[in-house]
Scaffold this active site. Structure first.
Site, PDB file in Angstrom:
ATOM      1  N   LYS A  65      55.738 -41.166  -9.619  1.00 28.45           N
ATOM      2  CA  LYS A  65      54.897 -40.886 -10.788  1.00 28.45           C
ATOM      3  C   LYS A  65      55.706 -41.221 -12.038  1.00 28.45           C
ATOM      4  O   LYS A  65      56.934 -41.203 -12.015  1.00 28.45           O
ATOM      5  CB  LYS A  65      54.531 -39.404 -10.818  1.00 28.45           C
ATOM      6  N   SER A 114      32.550 -27.843  -8.940  1.00 28.14           N
ATOM      7  CA  SER A 114      32.910 -27.823 -10.353  1.00 28.14           C
ATOM      8  C   SER A 114      34.316 -28.390 -10.562  1.00 28.14           C
ATOM      9  O   SER A 114      34.808 -28.438 -11.680  1.00 28.14           O
ATOM     10  CB  SER A 114      32.830 -26.387 -10.885  1.00 28.14           C
ATOM     11  N   TYR A 116      40.159 -23.462   2.593  1.00 28.07           N
ATOM     12  CA  TYR A 116      39.535 -24.271   3.660  1.00 28.07           C
ATOM     13  C   TYR A 116      39.037 -23.448   4.845  1.00 28.07           C
ATOM     14  O   TYR A 116      37.878 -23.529   5.220  1.00 28.07           O
ATOM     15  CB  TYR A 116      40.539 -25.268   4.255  1.00 28.07           C
ATOM     16  N   HIS A 175      48.831 -41.343   2.525  1.00 24.73           N
ATOM     17  CA  HIS A 175      48.341 -42.666   2.112  1.00 24.73           C
ATOM     18  C   HIS A 175      49.248 -43.799   2.608  1.00 24.73           C
ATOM     19  O   HIS A 175      48.799 -44.757   3.225  1.00 24.73           O
ATOM     20  CB  HIS A 175      48.234 -42.762   0.588  1.00 24.73           C
TER      21      HIS A 175
HETATM   22  C1  BG6 Z   1      45.764 -38.712  -4.603  1.00 23.73           C
HETATM   23  C2  BG6 Z   1      46.988 -38.004  -5.094  1.00 23.73           C
HETATM   24  O1  BG6 Z   1      45.596 -38.489  -3.230  1.00 23.73           O
HETATM   25  O2  BG6 Z   1      45.901 -40.106  -4.846  1.00 23.73           O
HETATM   26  C3  BG6 Z   1      47.206 -38.281  -6.572  1.00 23.73           C
HETATM   27  O3  BG6 Z   1      46.831 -36.611  -4.880  1.00 23.73           O
HETATM   28  C4  BG6 Z   1      47.219 -39.771  -6.848  1.00 23.73           C
HETATM   29  O4  BG6 Z   1      48.434 -37.712  -7.007  1.00 23.73           O
HETATM   30  C5  BG6 Z   1      46.013 -40.447  -6.211  1.00 23.73           C
HETATM   31  O5  BG6 Z   1      47.195 -39.953  -8.249  1.00 23.73           O
HETATM   32  C6  BG6 Z   1      46.137 -41.949  -6.312  1.00 23.73           C
HETATM   33  O6  BG6 Z   1      44.968 -42.558  -5.877  1.00 23.73           O
HETATM   34  P1  BG6 Z   1      44.622 -44.037  -6.356  1.00 23.73           P
HETATM   35  O7  BG6 Z   1      43.410 -44.376  -5.574  1.00 23.73           O
HETATM   36  O8  BG6 Z   1      44.389 -43.958  -7.833  1.00 23.73           O
HETATM   37  O9  BG6 Z   1      45.798 -44.876  -6.033  1.00 23.73           O
END
Ligand code: BG6
Length: 484
Positions: A336, A14, A124, A250
């Site tokens: 951000k 959800s 988790y 990332h």
């Molecule tokens: C997520 C983060 O892993 O990746 C978010 O928690 C972020 O804060 C997002 O907005 C960004 O992903 P993408 O694919 O839109 O660049």
């Protein structure tokens, strides 16, 4: 994907992630014929009380789901509501999975169970224990060889802990329950088209092979920008901050692919061995190589504490101490509420020695890979300005995916990674030792920030971020700005 019955079990069905990413990805895979037509069943499990139809309608309202839904009305989504900490819910879930398998496949066929944990990190371990105890595929051995070709695989989403110690705790918990080949730690950046292109670009092009090192490259930036703030996720975000949310996972994954040595082959273990090696060569982060920011208005979000010092922006210079990269600054920047939404890798080359064209005025060679929006790769080159004068200018060799691959629909990262999970390919998933080194790199810095030793400076929403970050880039990392 060939095989028998496939059950996809979405825990946290959800939630936002399930609605925005996981369900659409599964539907799109189905629509494109990657999932078994009549042997697929989706199970949603969460705490909220909902009927099957309510869940279906909820998913249906999202983006282009209407179309996929109509195309795929023959199959089923089943919702089971239950608390995360009570066995009864999982027993019910398990019965429903078994009944689907019996109806659709009988006992002869191999059955596949994909568990997707789209859950708050706090639950988790608990949910994993329950899944392990009640819901694993009885037609495959849990530890060891699969008996019938059937399997159980578990996809886990970040955050994998908050620092080295908590991540290691989580890893050992999960390690007691599942084998490493059952665990798929997802980092959706590894599913992005341009990120997947990195190894091909680097290792299949003679152009790049001899240039990709400290002799030729002046600096590399890996940048993530969003033009919106935390938008309703302030509560989660404030606990983690931009480094844990974006950079430690990332951007660091992208850094690995940009800097690792050529793997012996593309088998998942060979690729991940090289990633781990380069991560181990990353040097401890110095405070003077860090700029933190927090956008003005961040604390107006009612879910964010009024005295929050969590960074929503960070620019960090990393150094890799090996033969290829010694002395090259890697600038990892994420923020951000900035001036645009963009993610890119920008490789800046050194000046040509013995310049006779006053190239420095034009700017340096750069190779840019844009992950989003609009995937592209371009090279900034110095060329002769067309005309009678012998004048150098900067121009671009441009590969825009939209123009070049008009007929190709670029798959969503989640689609690709879910398909990889079903195929059993772990190349684009994070291995346990990789995760550990990633935390080793950032934990000391994160602790210094948590202890208030480094402070975030305010920046205006819609700006480029703190001006101190530009200074860091230009002065400490030696970046020579070539664009506006
Ligand atoms: C997520 C983060 O892993 O990746 C978010 O928690 C972020 O804060 C997002 O907005 C960004 O992903 P993408 O694919 O839109 O660049």
């Amino acid at each position: 994907v060939a095989g028998g019955c496939l059950s996809v079990i979405l825990l946290g069905a959800s939630g936002d992630l399930a609605k925005k990413k996981t369900f659409p990805a599964i539907f799109n895979l189905y629509k494109q014929g990657f999932l078994p037509n009549d042997q697929l069943q989706i199970f949603g499990y969460a705490r909220s009380k909902m009927t099957d139809t309510e869940l279906r309608n909820r998913i249906r309202g999202y983006r282009d789901m209407e179309d996929s839904w109509i195309l795929s009305c023959s199959w089923q989504v089943t919702y089971i509501s239950g608390p995360y900490d009570e066995e009864s819910g999982y027993i019910k879930l398990s019965e429903q999975i078994a009944s689907h398998e019996n109806n659709k496949c009988g006992t002869t066929c191999s059955t596949r169970r994909l568990f997707y944990l789209a859950l708050p990190p706090s639950v988790y371990p608990l949910v994993s224990r329950m899944v392990r105890k009640h819901c694993m595929n009885p037609h495959s051995l849990v530890f060891g060889v699969h008996v019938t070709g059937g399997w159980s695989r578990v996809v886990v989403e970040k955050p994998f802990g908050k620092d080295l110690a908590s991540s290691e705790d989580l890893s050992s918990e999960l390690g007691k329950l599942f084998t490493e080949d059952q665990l798929y730690r997802i980092d959706h950046y590894l599913g992005k088209e341009i990120v997947q292109n990195l190894l091909v670009m680097r290792f299949a092009n003679r152009f790049f092979v001899p240039l990709w090192n400290r002799d030729n490259i002046a600096n590399i930036q890996i940048v993530f920008k969003e033009d919106f703030g935390t938008e309703g996720r302030g509560g989660y975000f404030d606990e983690y901050g931009i480094i844990r949310d974006i950079i430690q996972n990332h951007l660091l994954q992208v850094l690995c692919l940009v800097t690792m040595e050529k793997p012996v082959s593309l088998t998942p273990e060979h690729v991940r061995d090289e990633k781990v090696k380069v991560l181990r060569a990353v040097q401890p982060i110095r405070d003077e190589d860090v700029v933190l920011g927090q956008y003005e208005g961040y604390k107006d979000d009612p879910t964010v504490p009024k005295d929050s010092v969590t960074p929503t922006f960070a620019s960090i210079i990393l150094h890799i101490n090996n033969e290829r990269w010694d002395g090259v600054p890697f600038i990892m920047k994420a923020g951000k509420a900035l001036d645009s939404r963009k993610a890119e890798i920008r490789v800046q080359f050194k000046d040509v020695p013995g310049d006779i064209f006053k190239c420095q005025k034009q700017g340096r060679n750069e190779f840019v890979m844009r992950l989003q929006p609009s995937e592209a790769m371009y090279m900034k080159l110095t060329v002769k300005q067309p005309g009678l004068d012998m004048k150098a200018t900067q121009s671009e060799l441009d590969l825009s995916y939209q123009q070049r691959y008009q007929d190709v629909v670029i798959p969503e990262a989640y689609e690709r990674l879910i398909l990889d999970t079903i195929r059993g390919d772990q190349q684009h998933f994070v291995r346990r030792d990789e995760l550990r080194v990633a935390w080793e790199i950032f934990t000391p810095l994160l602790h210094r920030i948590d202890e208030g030793k480094l402070k975030a400076v305010p920046y205006e929403q819609g700006s480029r971020g703190p001006k101190e970050a530009d200074e860091l880039l230009n002065v400490r990392a030696g970046y020579v700005r070539t664009d506006g």
